[in-house]
Design a protein around this motif. Structure first.
Motif: not given
Length: 215
Positions: A63-66, A78-84
């Motif tokens: 969690e903390i590194i994410g 920077v745009d991003r999409e996170c998919y866990g």
């Protein structure tokens, strides 16, 4: 032959079970039986299936590194999409993996609004994060699926792997964040979180990022 159901198997936290001779159809059936709302993670490569149950320490670190990854992207705009921990799989590669966290960065536009993935059409994540990766099954699955950058965090240290010619090569920096000494920085602020708490560590990390941007 003795046949066991998955509900008969118990995986203690911090442990894993490995099942061999699991064909793709069985792998799909197991994923369905396990369901989506679960603590366990799976890795599959060439008929070998690994099911592991993370420790609380593992969940904290991922969690903390994410969160650090998100802070970097936010501060750099920077745009991003996170998919866990989405399940990524390809039948033709006989590979499947569930990252601790992952991001689409270079390919984020392709993933906007996507809620069902098909890796024969969609790209793999640009960056994946794994905590305590010790399994060849996991690494082989990532290599087969073509994830270009993999962060591994183990025993307080960050390792950055870059995919070259189908294999991971350890790197001293992240090409996604080339101006940041992340190997030292991530370890430093994870360590800080153990004494000062994750909120204080993440605030300090954000300040560290901003200072390097302003140089």
């Amino acid at each position: 032959m003795v046949t066991l159901q998955l509900k008969q198997l118990s995986v203690p936290p911090g442990q894993r079970i490995i099942l061999t001779d699991v064909n793709w159809s069985k792998f799909e059936d197991i994923l369905q039986e396990l369901g989506e709302k679960r603590a366990s993670r799976v890795a599959y490569y060439q008929n070998q299936l690994e099911i592991r149950m993370p420790l609380p320490e593992h969940e904290f670190n991922k969690e903390i590194i994410g969160d650090m990854g998100k802070i970097l992207l936010e501060e750099l705009e920077v745009d991003r999409e996170c998919y866990g921990s989405t399940t990524f799989k390809r039948k033709d590669m006989a590979a499947g993996i569930e990252p601790d966290n992952c991001f689409y960065i270079q390919n984020y536009r392709l993933m906007i609004g996507k809620r069902r993935l098909d890796l024969t059409v969609d790209p793999p994540p640009d960056l994946a994060i794994e905590v305590d990766v010790t399994s060849k099954t996991q690494l082989s699955a990532y290599e087969a699926l073509g994830v270009p950058e993999l962060w591994q965090f183990s025993q307080g240290s960050l390792r950055i792997n870059l995919l070259e010619a189908g294999e991971y090569i350890e790197s001293s920096f992240s090409p996604t964040f080339p101006d940041f000494p992340l190997i030292e920085g991530v370890s430093q602020f994870v360590q800080m979180s153990l004494t000062q708490g994750s909120s204080a560590a993440l605030r300090a990390f954000r300040k560290w990022v901003r200072e390097r941007i302003d140089r």
